[in-house]
Write a protein that holds these residues in place. Structure first.
Motif, PDB file in Angstrom:
ATOM      1  N   LEU A  19      43.208  11.284  24.890  1.00  0.00           N
ATOM      2  CA  LEU A  19      43.750  11.722  23.603  1.00  0.00           C
ATOM      3  C   LEU A  19      44.667  10.656  23.025  1.00  0.00           C
ATOM      4  O   LEU A  19      45.236   9.841  23.751  1.00  0.00           O
ATOM      5  N   ALA A  20      44.833  10.691  21.722  1.00  0.00           N
ATOM      6  CA  ALA A  20      45.791   9.796  21.071  1.00  0.00           C
ATOM      7  C   ALA A  20      47.201  10.225  21.451  1.00  0.00           C
ATOM      8  O   ALA A  20      47.456  11.400  21.782  1.00  0.00           O
ATOM      9  N   PHE A  21      48.142   9.289  21.391  1.00  0.00           N
ATOM     10  CA  PHE A  21      49.507   9.560  21.845  1.00  0.00           C
ATOM     11  C   PHE A  21      50.167  10.738  21.135  1.00  0.00           C
ATOM     12  O   PHE A  21      50.797  11.566  21.804  1.00  0.00           O
ATOM     13  N   PRO A  22      50.048  10.881  19.806  1.00  0.00           N
ATOM     14  CA  PRO A  22      50.705  12.038  19.172  1.00  0.00           C
ATOM     15  C   PRO A  22      50.179  13.373  19.700  1.00  0.00           C
ATOM     16  O   PRO A  22      50.941  14.326  19.867  1.00  0.00           O
ATOM     17  N   ALA A  26      52.398  16.164  21.641  1.00  0.00           N
ATOM     18  CA  ALA A  26      52.442  17.543  21.153  1.00  0.00           C
ATOM     19  C   ALA A  26      52.008  18.529  22.240  1.00  0.00           C
ATOM     20  O   ALA A  26      52.644  19.574  22.433  1.00  0.00           O
ATOM     21  N   LEU A  27      50.955  18.194  22.939  1.00  0.00           N
ATOM     22  CA  LEU A  27      50.478  19.069  24.013  1.00  0.00           C
ATOM     23  C   LEU A  27      51.495  19.159  25.144  1.00  0.00           C
ATOM     24  O   LEU A  27      51.750  20.244  25.681  1.00  0.00           O
TER      25      LEU A  27
END
Length: 78
Positions: A19-22, A26-27
């Motif tokens: 996944l992308a860092f943001p 968030a997760l």
């Protein structure tokens, strides 16, 4: 059983790593923050219960107005 869990966890880890860092952040905040708050509350309750069990506070009746000593005003002279 353990082998199946390890394979599942490897899949989750790979999905999260891709996944992308943001989205990772968030997760993480949506999962880890409530988990940490819950653990902190649990630790707080356990420590509070243990401290009251091992060091009980004696019940003292509230002092009445008659039991208070007279106040002295040392700053003024009559």
């Amino acid at each position: 059983m353990v082998d199946a869990f390890e394979q599942w966890w490897d899949g989750v880890e790979l999905w999260l790593a891709q996944l992308a860092f943001p989205f990772q952040f968030a997760l993480l905040m949506c999962v880890l923050l409530p988990l940490c708050l819950g653990v902190a509350r649990l630790i707080d309750r356990v420590v509070d219960n243990a401290s009251t069990r091992f060091n009980p506070v004696p019940k003292v009746p509230p002092a009445s107005d008659e039991a208070k000593p007279d106040q002295v005003d040392a700053g003024r002279s009559s």
